[in-house]
Motif scaffolding. Structure first.
Motif, PDB file in Angstrom:
ATOM      1  N   GLY A 256      -7.919  -0.877 -18.792  1.00 22.87           N
ATOM      2  CA  GLY A 256      -7.778  -0.463 -20.187  1.00 22.87           C
ATOM      3  C   GLY A 256      -6.474   0.270 -20.450  1.00 22.87           C
ATOM      4  O   GLY A 256      -5.555   0.252 -19.642  1.00 22.87           O
ATOM      5  N   PRO A 257      -6.368   0.928 -21.599  1.00 18.87           N
ATOM      6  CA  PRO A 257      -5.119   1.569 -22.007  1.00 18.87           C
ATOM      7  C   PRO A 257      -4.758   2.783 -21.151  1.00 18.87           C
ATOM      8  O   PRO A 257      -5.645   3.533 -20.723  1.00 18.87           O
ATOM      9  CB  PRO A 257      -5.400   1.994 -23.454  1.00 18.87           C
ATOM     10  CG  PRO A 257      -6.891   2.142 -23.510  1.00 18.87           C
ATOM     11  CD  PRO A 257      -7.443   1.090 -22.601  1.00 18.87           C
ATOM     12  N   VAL A 258      -3.458   2.971 -20.941  1.00 16.60           N
ATOM     13  CA  VAL A 258      -2.987   4.109 -20.161  1.00 16.60           C
ATOM     14  C   VAL A 258      -3.297   5.428 -20.886  1.00 16.60           C
ATOM     15  O   VAL A 258      -3.308   6.495 -20.265  1.00 16.60           O
ATOM     16  CB  VAL A 258      -1.472   3.982 -19.874  1.00 16.60           C
ATOM     17  CG1 VAL A 258      -0.659   4.198 -21.141  1.00 16.60           C
ATOM     18  CG2 VAL A 258      -1.022   4.949 -18.793  1.00 16.60           C
ATOM     19  N   LEU A 259      -3.594   5.339 -22.171  1.00 15.86           N
ATOM     20  CA  LEU A 259      -3.918   6.547 -22.928  1.00 15.86           C
ATOM     21  C   LEU A 259      -5.242   7.170 -22.506  1.00 15.86           C
ATOM     22  O   LEU A 259      -5.602   8.252 -22.970  1.00 15.86           O
ATOM     23  CB  LEU A 259      -3.927   6.260 -24.431  1.00 15.86           C
ATOM     24  CG  LEU A 259      -2.588   6.525 -25.142  1.00 15.86           C
ATOM     25  CD1 LEU A 259      -1.511   5.588 -24.626  1.00 15.86           C
ATOM     26  CD2 LEU A 259      -2.745   6.361 -26.654  1.00 15.86           C
ATOM     27  N   SER A 260      -5.982   6.505 -21.616  1.00 21.88           N
ATOM     28  CA  SER A 260      -7.177   7.147 -21.050  1.00 21.88           C
ATOM     29  C   SER A 260      -6.790   8.369 -20.220  1.00 21.88           C
ATOM     30  O   SER A 260      -7.641   9.179 -19.847  1.00 21.88           O
ATOM     31  CB  SER A 260      -7.958   6.157 -20.182  1.00 21.88           C
ATOM     32  OG  SER A 260      -7.178   5.694 -19.099  1.00 21.88           O
ATOM     33  N   THR A 261      -5.496   8.515 -19.978  1.00 17.19           N
ATOM     34  CA  THR A 261      -4.957   9.752 -19.400  1.00 17.19           C
ATOM     35  C   THR A 261      -5.474  10.972 -20.170  1.00 17.19           C
ATOM     36  O   THR A 261      -5.725  12.031 -19.589  1.00 17.19           O
ATOM     37  CB  THR A 261      -3.411   9.729 -19.462  1.00 17.19           C
ATOM     38  OG1 THR A 261      -2.941   8.671 -18.622  1.00 17.19           O
ATOM     39  CG2 THR A 261      -2.796  11.042 -19.018  1.00 17.19           C
ATOM     40  N   SER A 262      -5.616  10.817 -21.482  1.00 19.69           N
ATOM     41  CA  SER A 262      -6.085  11.917 -22.319  1.00 19.69           C
ATOM     42  C   SER A 262      -7.475  12.390 -21.897  1.00 19.69           C
ATOM     43  O   SER A 262      -7.770  13.589 -21.943  1.00 19.69           O
ATOM     44  CB  SER A 262      -6.105  11.490 -23.790  1.00 19.69           C
ATOM     45  OG  SER A 262      -6.979  10.385 -23.968  1.00 19.69           O
ATOM     46  N   THR A 263      -8.334  11.458 -21.490  1.00 17.35           N
ATOM     47  CA  THR A 263      -9.689  11.813 -21.037  1.00 17.35           C
ATOM     48  C   THR A 263      -9.617  12.695 -19.803  1.00 17.35           C
ATOM     49  O   THR A 263     -10.332  13.702 -19.692  1.00 17.35           O
ATOM     50  CB  THR A 263     -10.492  10.533 -20.709  1.00 17.35           C
ATOM     51  OG1 THR A 263     -10.406   9.626 -21.811  1.00 17.35           O
ATOM     52  CG2 THR A 263     -11.947  10.862 -20.429  1.00 17.35           C
ATOM     53  N   PHE A 264      -8.741  12.309 -18.885  1.00 19.51           N
ATOM     54  CA  PHE A 264      -8.576  13.046 -17.624  1.00 19.51           C
ATOM     55  C   PHE A 264      -8.090  14.469 -17.897  1.00 19.51           C
ATOM     56  O   PHE A 264      -8.648  15.448 -17.384  1.00 19.51           O
ATOM     57  CB  PHE A 264      -7.591  12.298 -16.734  1.00 19.51           C
ATOM     58  CG  PHE A 264      -7.506  12.813 -15.330  1.00 19.51           C
ATOM     59  CD1 PHE A 264      -8.358  12.331 -14.347  1.00 19.51           C
ATOM     60  CD2 PHE A 264      -6.560  13.761 -14.969  1.00 19.51           C
ATOM     61  CE1 PHE A 264      -8.279  12.786 -13.043  1.00 19.51           C
ATOM     62  CE2 PHE A 264      -6.472  14.232 -13.680  1.00 19.51           C
ATOM     63  CZ  PHE A 264      -7.346  13.745 -12.703  1.00 19.51           C
ATOM     64  N   ILE A 265      -7.060  14.576 -18.730  1.00 16.58           N
ATOM     65  CA  ILE A 265      -6.495  15.893 -19.036  1.00 16.58           C
ATOM     66  C   ILE A 265      -7.501  16.746 -19.807  1.00 16.58           C
ATOM     67  O   ILE A 265      -7.665  17.945 -19.530  1.00 16.58           O
ATOM     68  CB  ILE A 265      -5.188  15.737 -19.842  1.00 16.58           C
ATOM     69  CG1 ILE A 265      -4.119  15.084 -18.962  1.00 16.58           C
ATOM     70  CG2 ILE A 265      -4.701  17.091 -20.359  1.00 16.58           C
ATOM     71  CD1 ILE A 265      -2.855  14.706 -19.709  1.00 16.58           C
ATOM     72  N   GLY A 266      -8.187  16.138 -20.762  1.00 16.91           N
ATOM     73  CA  GLY A 266      -9.177  16.871 -21.543  1.00 16.91           C
ATOM     74  C   GLY A 266     -10.266  17.445 -20.664  1.00 16.91           C
ATOM     75  O   GLY A 266     -10.685  18.601 -20.858  1.00 16.91           O
ATOM     76  N   TYR A 267     -10.707  16.660 -19.679  1.00 10.82           N
ATOM     77  CA  TYR A 267     -11.755  17.150 -18.778  1.00 10.82           C
ATOM     78  C   TYR A 267     -11.212  18.282 -17.904  1.00 10.82           C
ATOM     79  O   TYR A 267     -11.907  19.282 -17.660  1.00 10.82           O
ATOM     80  CB  TYR A 267     -12.271  16.013 -17.899  1.00 10.82           C
ATOM     81  CG  TYR A 267     -13.496  16.415 -17.086  1.00 10.82           C
ATOM     82  CD1 TYR A 267     -14.769  16.211 -17.601  1.00 10.82           C
ATOM     83  CD2 TYR A 267     -13.373  17.017 -15.833  1.00 10.82           C
ATOM     84  CE1 TYR A 267     -15.901  16.590 -16.881  1.00 10.82           C
ATOM     85  CE2 TYR A 267     -14.486  17.410 -15.115  1.00 10.82           C
ATOM     86  CZ  TYR A 267     -15.751  17.188 -15.641  1.00 10.82           C
ATOM     87  OH  TYR A 267     -16.856  17.582 -14.919  1.00 10.82           O
ATOM     88  N   GLN A 268      -9.974  18.127 -17.440  1.00  7.44           N
ATOM     89  CA  GLN A 268      -9.368  19.180 -16.626  1.00  7.44           C
ATOM     90  C   GLN A 268      -9.336  20.519 -17.366  1.00  7.44           C
ATOM     91  O   GLN A 268      -9.598  21.568 -16.786  1.00  7.44           O
ATOM     92  CB  GLN A 268      -7.922  18.802 -16.266  1.00  7.44           C
ATOM     93  CG  GLN A 268      -7.773  17.839 -15.102  1.00  7.44           C
ATOM     94  CD  GLN A 268      -6.299  17.577 -14.844  1.00  7.44           C
ATOM     95  OE1 GLN A 268      -5.671  16.772 -15.516  1.00  7.44           O
ATOM     96  NE2 GLN A 268      -5.750  18.272 -13.870  1.00  7.44           N
ATOM     97  N   LEU A 269      -8.998  20.455 -18.649  1.00  2.55           N
ATOM     98  CA  LEU A 269      -8.769  21.685 -19.399  1.00  2.55           C
ATOM     99  C   LEU A 269     -10.029  22.265 -20.024  1.00  2.55           C
ATOM    100  O   LEU A 269     -10.165  23.482 -20.126  1.00  2.55           O
ATOM    101  CB  LEU A 269      -7.728  21.429 -20.502  1.00  2.55           C
ATOM    102  CG  LEU A 269      -6.322  21.048 -20.019  1.00  2.55           C
ATOM    103  CD1 LEU A 269      -5.430  20.734 -21.193  1.00  2.55           C
ATOM    104  CD2 LEU A 269      -5.721  22.171 -19.172  1.00  2.55           C
ATOM    105  N   SER A 270     -10.957  21.390 -20.465  1.00  2.43           N
ATOM    106  CA  SER A 270     -12.126  21.908 -21.189  1.00  2.43           C
ATOM    107  C   SER A 270     -13.420  21.175 -20.882  1.00  2.43           C
ATOM    108  O   SER A 270     -14.335  21.174 -21.709  1.00  2.43           O
ATOM    109  CB  SER A 270     -11.867  21.842 -22.705  1.00  2.43           C
ATOM    110  OG  SER A 270     -10.755  22.630 -23.048  1.00  2.43           O
ATOM    111  N   GLY A 271     -13.505  20.537 -19.735  1.00  8.25           N
ATOM    112  CA  GLY A 271     -14.747  19.875 -19.369  1.00  8.25           C
ATOM    113  C   GLY A 271     -15.046  18.663 -20.239  1.00  8.25           C
ATOM    114  O   GLY A 271     -14.137  18.039 -20.811  1.00  8.25           O
TER     115      GLY A 271
END
Length: 375
Positions: A256-271
């Protein structure tokens, strides 16, 4: 949910599970699934969608799923297609983020990615040939395509190349036809692409608005995404650069899209809530852009002057795909193992009726065995 919406959901969920290799590969897989197998639209119109999509911010391949969903099942289809395509990547990425936060490392997937990369080259090449046959309608368009190809290989930004090609082609074909009767139809088009995204102030839901802003102004590849997120997150002290690099890597090797990076970062910062808000923020602008743009595309095709613009952008988009293929080939085909996988993928793609998804799976398995037992 009606039959068409269910079909849209199934098709794009399946593609979302196997869409490796970046936007060019994703669009090639869509061409196979939507045009070859299901015939939802003509290849000419599919090309029009590609050309128009390249001119708006956001992840091109994800926006193409939305366009295809819109064409098949209306506005509801737009949202179902986009969500179905994004969903597998976000779930996989969220799970990897959980492992990363809990254990501080990522699972070993490099052997499988090693095999997928050369396999998608064949899939992209097949799509370029099919789309190129439709895009090349005159000698002038061939010349324009070659100029965009050269410019792309020299490092010119793809959006600049597409817009320049579109404007030059529009002016040339306008002068050639000497028709100004429908020039007024350009106005809404220019207004649409003249919309400027404005930055949103950071509030209590900081992550949502940070990623909303990025999604609204993002053009280009994962490297451009890295630069945007570096400015928004690393310089603000929300993330270290090494953590950002790991997040971008996750986005590159998940489907899928490389923008799934946002999911990874979001989880790192705020679960979990952070993952959900960040993902929603970065993809929301794409849904809105496509919703606004889609009704204009048939009008562009019916306008004589905008038809020249669209034809020029379409051939430029194929040239950009070819430039991506050349660059990917130079980076990927450097060892005998990757060359063998690429040749097998070419045979599967051009000499059989094997699905692109099976080609990717076979490439992944071959990559695992060749990298594990021959190195």
């Amino acid at each position: 949910m009606n039959a068409k919406l269910l079909e849209v959901a199934r098709v794009f969920f399946k593609l979302g599970c196997f869409a490796f290799g970046g936007p060019a590969a994703h669009i090639a897989m869509m061409e196979d699934e939507i045009i070859e197998k299901r015939k939802w639209m003509t290849r000419d119109y599919f090309l029009d969608l590609i050309g128009a999509t390249n001119l708006i911010p956001g992840p091109n391949s994800t926006e193409m799923t939305m366009h295809c969903g819109y064409e098949r099942a209306g506005k509801a289809g737009l949202f179902v297609a986009g969500i179905a395509f994004i969903f597998p990547a976000t779930v996989i990425t969220a799970f990897l983020a959980y492992l990363y936060v809990k254990y501080g490392q990522l699972p070993e997937v490099e052997p499988f990615i090693y095999g997928i990369k050369p396999a998608v080259l064949a899939i992209i090449a097949s799509a370029i040939l099919k789309l190129g046959k439709k895009a090349i309608k005159s000698a002038e368009l061939i010349i324009l395509g070659l100029l965009v190809l050269i410019a792309s290989l020299l490092g010119v930004n793809e959006v600049v190349g597409l817009l320049t090609a579109g404007v030059l082609g529009m002016l040339y074909f306008y002068i050639k036809s000497k028709s100004i009767s429908d020039f007024k139809s350009v106005t809404p088009f220019i207004f649409l692409f003249g919309i400027q995204a404005t930055a949103t102030k950071v509030s209590a839901i900081k992550l949502f608005f940070i990623f909303l802003k990025v999604g609204a102004i993002l053009y280009g590849s994962g490297y451009v995404l890295f630069a945007y997120l570096d400015a928004e997150l690393v310089t603000r002290g929300l993330l270290t650069r090494s953590e950002l690099i790991d997040a971008i890597a996750i986005g590159q090797f998940t489907p899928g899209p490389v923008l799934s990076t946002s999911t990874f970062i979001g989880y790192q910062l705020s679960g979990f809530s952070g993952a959900l808000l960040a993902t929603t923020g970065i993809f929301l602008p794409s849904f809105l852009f496509v919703l606004i743009l889609n009704p204009f595309i048939p009008k562009m095709r019916n306008s004589k002057i905008l038809r020249g613009f669209l034809d020029s952008v379409n051939v430029a988009a194929v040239a950009v795909m070819l430039a991506v293929l050349i660059v990917m080939g130079k980076e990927t085909l450097i060892e005998w193992q990757s060359i063998v996988i690429a040749l097998i993928a070419v045979l599967l793609t051009f000499k059989t009726k094997v699905s692109t998804i099976w080609t990717i799976l076979i490439g992944a398995i071959l990559g695992f065995f060749l990298l594990t037992f021959t190195k």
